[in-house]
Enzyme design. Sequence first.
Site: not given
Ligand code: FDP
Length: 297
Positions: A48, A54, A77-78, A96, A98-99, A244
């Site tokens: 990512d 982040d 996570e980072e 994590d 900043l999810d 997560e």
């Molecule tokens: P993000 O990639 O924006 O960090 O954990 C990752 C996450 O968000 C979750 O918060 C979210 O439920 C999921 O990814 C959504 O991913 P997609 O839109 O790629 O399916």
Amino acid sequence: MNLPDYLTKIEPELAKVIAAFAEAVKQIDQVIRTAETTSAGSFNTSGDEQLKLDILSDRIVFAELEKSGVVSVAASEEQSEEKVLTKGGPFSAAFDPLDGSSLVDVNLAVGTIFGIWPGAGFIGKSGKEMLAAGYAIYGPRTTFTVAVDTNPVEFTLQQDGTFKMTIEKLEIGEGKMFAPGNLRACHENKEYLSLLDFWAENGYQLRYSGGMVPDIHQILVKGKGVFSYPGSESCPPKLRLLYECAPLSFVIEKAGGASSDLTQSVLEKKVEELDQRSVVCVGSKDEVDRFEKFLTV
Ligand code: FDP
């Protein structure tokens, strides 16, 4: 009741770790409100793109955990590797910072997720060994939800920097609300498509923001519903077990809900690597059962 009063009821050393996360949340809250939402020009182990936010949030959490003096190992996570913070500290913490950070620039809610384990390190451990877990949401209000032995509780950050208890018992029953993630998988995963048809044809309310933390918190606050994120061959599940799926499943199960990776509760699943992905479905017990029935072929 404020957070410090609540923490007096918890084992004091464990309370220090929860307090460290709460302190970090206050600082991240400020950073989100004011800092740039631009890219840092780097990528995490999951591939990512990292935002400056982040990286700042990550530093804030590590600093607070180190200050607590009771966390031996922390994993973010980072970061690709765990860090040793306080040798001999009784706990390990995974987080994590900043999810959902891809939602920051469009000003949708994002979160910080954490899980606290006994001992040093995570490999070979399962979510059911966690001592506490929780998350913060930075939305119109900043909330901090934590679960230790019993039902999770919600605190809301006040203007004076204190956390006031706003929900004293989060509890999950049954009800028709769905938050279906990874719809891209449906073109190959026809079983998931059938389940979506079931939810749509039976009058379920669609509530999906694209941020895992608010999408799951709504199940706790409304007391019903389901969040799902399965995969398919070309769209594999991307959510991470350690950072997560396990902490959020812990909170959901403490509230009387269920979790599944399609074969077992997410909390039964052993951590084999820090960046391990998992299929996840959490929420009302009947809906998690339905997810398993539809998707297990
Ligand atoms: P993000 O990639 O924006 O960090 O954990 C990752 C996450 O968000 C979750 O918060 C979210 O439920 C999921 O990814 C959504 O991913 P997609 O839109 O790629 O399916």
